[in-house]
Design a protein around this motif. Structure first.
Motif, PDB file in Angstrom:
ATOM      1  N   ARG A 102       0.904  -1.219  -0.021  1.00 24.44           N
ATOM      2  CA  ARG A 102       0.155   0.104   0.048  1.00 24.44           C
ATOM      3  C   ARG A 102       0.919   1.437  -0.001  1.00 24.44           C
ATOM      4  O   ARG A 102       1.618   1.383   1.097  1.00 24.44           O
ATOM      5  N   ILE A 103       0.997   1.738  -1.091  1.00 25.05           N
ATOM      6  CA  ILE A 103       1.651   3.120  -1.162  1.00 25.05           C
ATOM      7  C   ILE A 103       0.742   4.355  -1.250  1.00 25.05           C
ATOM      8  O   ILE A 103      -0.120   4.698  -2.413  1.00 25.05           O
ATOM      9  N   ARG A 104       0.991   5.358  -0.578  1.00 28.80           N
ATOM     10  CA  ARG A 104       0.346   6.785  -0.675  1.00 28.80           C
ATOM     11  C   ARG A 104       1.182   7.745  -0.931  1.00 28.80           C
ATOM     12  O   ARG A 104       2.253   7.854  -0.124  1.00 28.80           O
ATOM     13  N   ASP A 105       0.799   8.738  -1.345  1.00 29.66           N
ATOM     14  CA  ASP A 105       1.590   9.774  -2.163  1.00 29.66           C
ATOM     15  C   ASP A 105       1.430  10.956  -1.116  1.00 29.66           C
ATOM     16  O   ASP A 105       0.255  11.572  -0.810  1.00 29.66           O
ATOM     17  N   GLN A 106       2.627  11.020  -0.295  1.00 36.86           N
ATOM     18  CA  GLN A 106       2.455  12.246   0.668  1.00 36.86           C
ATOM     19  C   GLN A 106       2.712  13.646   0.180  1.00 36.86           C
ATOM     20  O   GLN A 106       2.616  14.726   1.021  1.00 36.86           O
ATOM     21  N   GLY A 107       2.936  13.753  -1.128  1.00 38.23           N
ATOM     22  CA  GLY A 107       3.647  14.965  -1.497  1.00 38.23           C
ATOM     23  C   GLY A 107       4.598  14.982  -2.459  1.00 38.23           C
ATOM     24  O   GLY A 107       4.588  14.938  -3.769  1.00 38.23           O
ATOM     25  N   HIS A 108       5.748  14.915  -1.859  1.00 32.84           N
ATOM     26  CA  HIS A 108       6.900  14.586  -2.581  1.00 32.84           C
ATOM     27  C   HIS A 108       7.345  13.171  -2.479  1.00 32.84           C
ATOM     28  O   HIS A 108       7.852  12.604  -3.184  1.00 32.84           O
ATOM     29  N   ILE A 109       7.116  12.770  -1.178  1.00 33.47           N
ATOM     30  CA  ILE A 109       7.560  11.095  -1.026  1.00 33.47           C
ATOM     31  C   ILE A 109       6.484  10.147  -0.736  1.00 33.47           C
ATOM     32  O   ILE A 109       5.191  10.652  -0.609  1.00 33.47           O
ATOM     33  N   PHE A 110       6.620   8.611  -0.904  1.00 33.19           N
ATOM     34  CA  PHE A 110       5.773   8.145  -0.859  1.00 33.19           C
ATOM     35  C   PHE A 110       5.810   7.344   0.631  1.00 33.19           C
ATOM     36  O   PHE A 110       7.049   7.274   1.108  1.00 33.19           O
ATOM     37  N   HIS A 111       4.645   7.166   1.273  1.00 32.89           N
ATOM     38  CA  HIS A 111       4.596   6.100   2.588  1.00 32.89           C
ATOM     39  C   HIS A 111       4.204   4.790   2.142  1.00 32.89           C
ATOM     40  O   HIS A 111       3.201   4.723   1.530  1.00 32.89           O
ATOM     41  N   THR A 112       5.067   3.810   2.425  1.00 31.99           N
ATOM     42  CA  THR A 112       4.961   2.506   1.629  1.00 31.99           C
ATOM     43  C   THR A 112       4.717   1.424   3.036  1.00 31.99           C
ATOM     44  O   THR A 112       5.449   1.524   3.974  1.00 31.99           O
ATOM     45  N   GLU A 113       3.813   0.683   2.971  1.00 33.14           N
ATOM     46  CA  GLU A 113       3.431  -0.361   3.993  1.00 33.14           C
ATOM     47  C   GLU A 113       3.619  -1.600   3.023  1.00 33.14           C
ATOM     48  O   GLU A 113       2.895  -1.679   1.931  1.00 33.14           O
ATOM     49  N   MET A 114       4.477  -2.661   3.307  1.00 32.90           N
ATOM     50  CA  MET A 114       4.749  -3.642   2.513  1.00 32.90           C
ATOM     51  C   MET A 114       4.461  -4.769   3.255  1.00 32.90           C
ATOM     52  O   MET A 114       4.888  -5.036   4.312  1.00 32.90           O
TER      53      MET A 114
END
Length: 339
Positions: free
Chosen positions: A269-281
């Motif tokens: 699950r990857i959410r776009d935080q603006g510039h960076i991605f928060h990734t839950e693998m």
């Protein structure tokens, strides 16, 4: 928004890498140049606009074009605030919020201009364009309008193309929206020129038609950017900086995880935080195998090394993949045999 300098820190996860700091500084400088140039343009267009509906619409669009660069400059300061207990994911979402604010301004003002343009057509308003005396000669004001529109359109197109490259490097959707609008500024100038020439040739409706074309263009920009901003804020699947497709990093991260020796299945699950991605693998280990902390930490580091945007990654070891918790994508639909 006033930010205290002592609150601006260097958090571990939600800052741009050093190699992109120069890129961000270039983008900030270009936005200041844009604000300065557009401010001059607003003054010039306001002076010669007269009663032309097309010129008034172009003038309003120029004022609206200040919203994205101002929003970007504010967001570029906010994202430097360190993550904390109140904002555990950091402040990079300021980019998406600025994007949405700019899009709403475009949509609302564009809608009002569409209404005014249609009203002028229905009322059959015939805007007069007078004559001005310059250096002892009578000059039709329309020529001044055309000259100013032609001259001011060229720098905006150049600035737009310069910002497009930076938006791609920074994965900045707000900067991209600003650049895309600036790059298309020639369309507004062309429509305005056609409308003014139409008045000079006796076609009174040309001015309102030109204004309507400009207004519809503003509304289109507003709708397009609202869709993109809402998608990001609602935690939709991460997309490219221009929203042209899903971002390939989701597939790349899942592929890397599946190729790890102790992993049977993996889904992200990857959410776009603006510039960076928060990734839950989410990973399912091979039968009866319990991965060590070192192994999960190594996998996390490998994922983060794929791209600078994958700065904030969590690896969760689970017994099976739950399709409600982490829905399968087209790329990994075939491997979702359980859960």
């Amino acid at each position: 928004m006033k930010l205290r300098m002592d609150k601006l820190g260097k958090p571990k996860h939600d800052r741009l890498p050093e190699k992109l700091q120069d890129t961000m500084h270039k983008a900030v400088r270009l936005e200041w140049v844009t604000i300065g140039f557009v401010s001059v343009t607003i003054i010039l267009v306001g002076i010669v606009a007269g009663q032309s509906q097309a010129m008034r619409s172009a003038w309003v669009e120029d004022m609206l074009s200040l919203v994205p660069p101002v929003a970007f400059l504010i967001a570029s300061r906010i994202i430097r605030i360190a993550a904390n207990r109140k904002q555990p994911y950091g402040y990079h979402r300021a980019i998406a919020i600025g994007h949405q604010a700019a899009a709403m301004a475009l949509l609302i003002m564009g809608g009002l201009l569409v209404y005014e343009s249609i009203s002028a057509l229905i009322k059959q308003e015939k805007p007069p364009i007078g004559v001005i005396v310059l250096f002892g000669h009578d000059i039709w004001m329309g020529w001044l309008m055309i000259t100013i529109m032609a001259i001011t359109a060229i720098p905006m197109v150049i600035l737009g193309r310069m910002k497009l490259r930076l938006a791609k490097e920074l994965h900045d959707k707000l900067l991209y929206a600003d650049a895309d609008m600036a790059k298309a500024d020639w369309g507004t100038a062309a429509a305005t020129i056609v409308g003014v020439l139409g008045i000079g040739l006796g076609f009174w409706w040309a001015d309102s038609i030109a204004a309507l074309v400009i207004s519809v263009s503003i509304v289109k920009d507003g709708i397009t950017n609202i869709k993109a901003a809402v998608s990001g804020l609602s935690d939709a699947r991460a997309t490219r900086y221009d929203n042209s497709a899903f971002h390939p990093l989701t597939y790349d991260a899942e592929k890397l995880a599946r190729e790890t020796g102790w992993v049977l299945q993996a889904r992200a699950r990857i959410r776009d935080q603006g510039h960076i991605f928060h990734t839950e693998m989410f990973v399912v280990p091979v039968s009866d195998y319990v991965p060590t902390l070192e192994e999960t930490g190594h996998l996390r580091n490998q994922i983060e090394e794929l791209d600078w945007k994958l700065q904030d990654t969590v690896v969760a070891v689970v017994e099976e993949l739950d399709n409600q918790q982490v829905p399968p994508s087209d790329e990994n639909q075939a491997e979702s045999g359980t859960g």
